[in-house]
Design a protein around this motif. Structure first.
Motif, PDB file in Angstrom:
ATOM      1  N   SER A 205       0.858  -1.129   0.024  1.00 44.30           N
ATOM      2  CA  SER A 205      -0.077   0.009  -0.101  1.00 44.30           C
ATOM      3  C   SER A 205       0.952   1.248   0.065  1.00 44.30           C
ATOM      4  O   SER A 205       2.191   1.212   0.156  1.00 44.30           O
ATOM      5  N   ALA A 206       0.164   2.052  -0.294  1.00 43.07           N
ATOM      6  CA  ALA A 206       0.819   3.724  -0.057  1.00 43.07           C
ATOM      7  C   ALA A 206       1.685   3.865   1.105  1.00 43.07           C
ATOM      8  O   ALA A 206       2.673   4.107   1.466  1.00 43.07           O
ATOM      9  N   ARG A 207       0.915   3.334   2.238  1.00 39.81           N
ATOM     10  CA  ARG A 207       1.458   3.437   3.555  1.00 39.81           C
ATOM     11  C   ARG A 207       1.650   1.903   4.147  1.00 39.81           C
ATOM     12  O   ARG A 207       0.796   1.435   4.283  1.00 39.81           O
TER      13      ARG A 207
ATOM     14  N   GLY B 268       5.762   7.557   8.023  1.00 38.87           N
ATOM     15  CA  GLY B 268       4.428   7.310   7.117  1.00 38.87           C
ATOM     16  C   GLY B 268       3.961   6.061   7.307  1.00 38.87           C
ATOM     17  O   GLY B 268       2.977   5.593   6.335  1.00 38.87           O
ATOM     18  N   HIS B 269       4.279   5.056   8.383  1.00 39.47           N
ATOM     19  CA  HIS B 269       3.635   3.769   8.385  1.00 39.47           C
ATOM     20  C   HIS B 269       2.297   3.862   9.262  1.00 39.47           C
ATOM     21  O   HIS B 269       2.201   4.618  10.043  1.00 39.47           O
ATOM     22  N   ASP B 270       1.468   3.117   8.940  1.00 38.44           N
ATOM     23  CA  ASP B 270       0.414   2.601   9.654  1.00 38.44           C
ATOM     24  C   ASP B 270       0.881   1.598  10.586  1.00 38.44           C
ATOM     25  O   ASP B 270       1.939   0.628  10.302  1.00 38.44           O
ATOM     26  N   LEU B 271       0.278   1.375  11.799  1.00 38.16           N
ATOM     27  CA  LEU B 271       0.631   0.394  12.674  1.00 38.16           C
ATOM     28  C   LEU B 271      -0.110  -0.419  13.263  1.00 38.16           C
ATOM     29  O   LEU B 271      -1.401  -0.218  13.440  1.00 38.16           O
ATOM     30  N   VAL B 272       0.128  -1.500  13.823  1.00 35.98           N
ATOM     31  CA  VAL B 272      -0.442  -2.643  14.675  1.00 35.98           C
ATOM     32  C   VAL B 272       0.457  -2.737  15.887  1.00 35.98           C
ATOM     33  O   VAL B 272       1.620  -3.087  15.848  1.00 35.98           O
TER      34      VAL B 272
END
Length: 268
Positions: free
Chosen positions: A3-5, A29-33
């Motif tokens: 993905s873009a992120r 610019g990352h999304d996180l879990v």
């Protein structure tokens, strides 16, 4: 990249190196879990990352000492349609005292968290990374995995040594798929680690130059995995220590390690 992120899964994210990874990757610019046992801390960190960096953050509370936790975690990721690009196997802790001074269940839990859970997470998430042609795995090991084992540190160093060899093999197996694997090997790092093990008073005897911040460790680790390094010992002092022990005869190295450990390790 999926993905873009990019999406990063970080274990042990509630404090220390794990929380520092969350902040650094969100800033990139990352999304996180985020996963750990302490939901309140995870939620506070998630709120900060949403506000500061606009990250989409998912909190999944889990105790990786539970043998079923890893599969449950991955099932929940699949249910939510979350494809992990970066896996940060950071969860861990030390068990102070000699091997026989602790109950077997204490050791079994430690092995589950430090050895089995990161191995299983890599096994479950790696196939999708390979299929997408992109992935990064950082296994947080330790300088302890490069030097002789010591009394009062029976399983910790052994599991970290395993993570180093495991990471090297995974790196070689997956380098043609743009999946980089790195064993990150910090030395003494300012965090809650020694408070949890009850060795803070002993650790405070160490000179200041021996310590690194969690932020410095994480920055070096991210740079190393992006370069494709399979193993990184952080900090000049730690790299010097590793090199020194590597040059010593085994008998001398073990004797020196044992003498130093008596000053800084809880052995009973």
């Amino acid at each position: 990249m999926s993905s873009a992120r990019p999406l990063s899964l970080i274990t042990g994210a509630s404090a220390g190196i794990g929380a520092a990874f969350a902040r650094a990757l969100a800033a990139r610019g990352h999304d996180l879990v985020l996963t750990a046992r302490r939901t309140e801390r995870l939620e506070a960190l998630a709120a900060d990352m949403r506000q500061q960096h606009g990250s989409t953050v998912t909190v999944l509370t889990a105790d990786l000492a539970d043998p079923a936790a890893t599969a449950t975690l991955c099932d929940e990721l699949a249910r939510r349609g979350l494809a992990v690009d970066w896996l940060i196997n950071n969860a861990g802790y030390g068990v102070p005292g000699t091997f026989v001074a602790n109950a077997w269940q204490t050791h079994a839990d430690s092995l589950q968290v430090l050895l089995t859970a990161p191995t299983e997470l890599a096994w479950r998430l790696l196939p999708d990374m390979r299929q997408r042609g992109y992935g990064r795995i950082i296994n947080v090991a330790s300088l302890a995995g490069h030097v002789p084992g010591t009394a009062g540190h029976t399983l910790y160093a052994a599991t970290k040594s395993y993570l180093i060899k495991f990471s090297q093999s995974l790196a070689l197996e997956n380098r043609d798929r743009d999946v980089h694997v790195c064993a990150l090997c910090p030395g003494f790092t300012r965090s809650e680690f020694h408070d949890v093990t009850g060795t803070r008073a002993l650790m405070d005897k160490l000179p200041g130059f021996m310590w690194q911040s969690a932020e410095d460790v994480v920055r070096e680790g991210i740079d190393a995995v992006e370069r494709g390094e399979a193993v990184l010992v952080t900090g000049r002092v730690n790299r010097f220590i590793k090199g020194l022990f590597k040059l010593m005869p085994d008998r001398l190295a073990l004797r020196l390690s044992a003498r130093q450990a008596r000053r800084y390790r809880q052995q009973e």
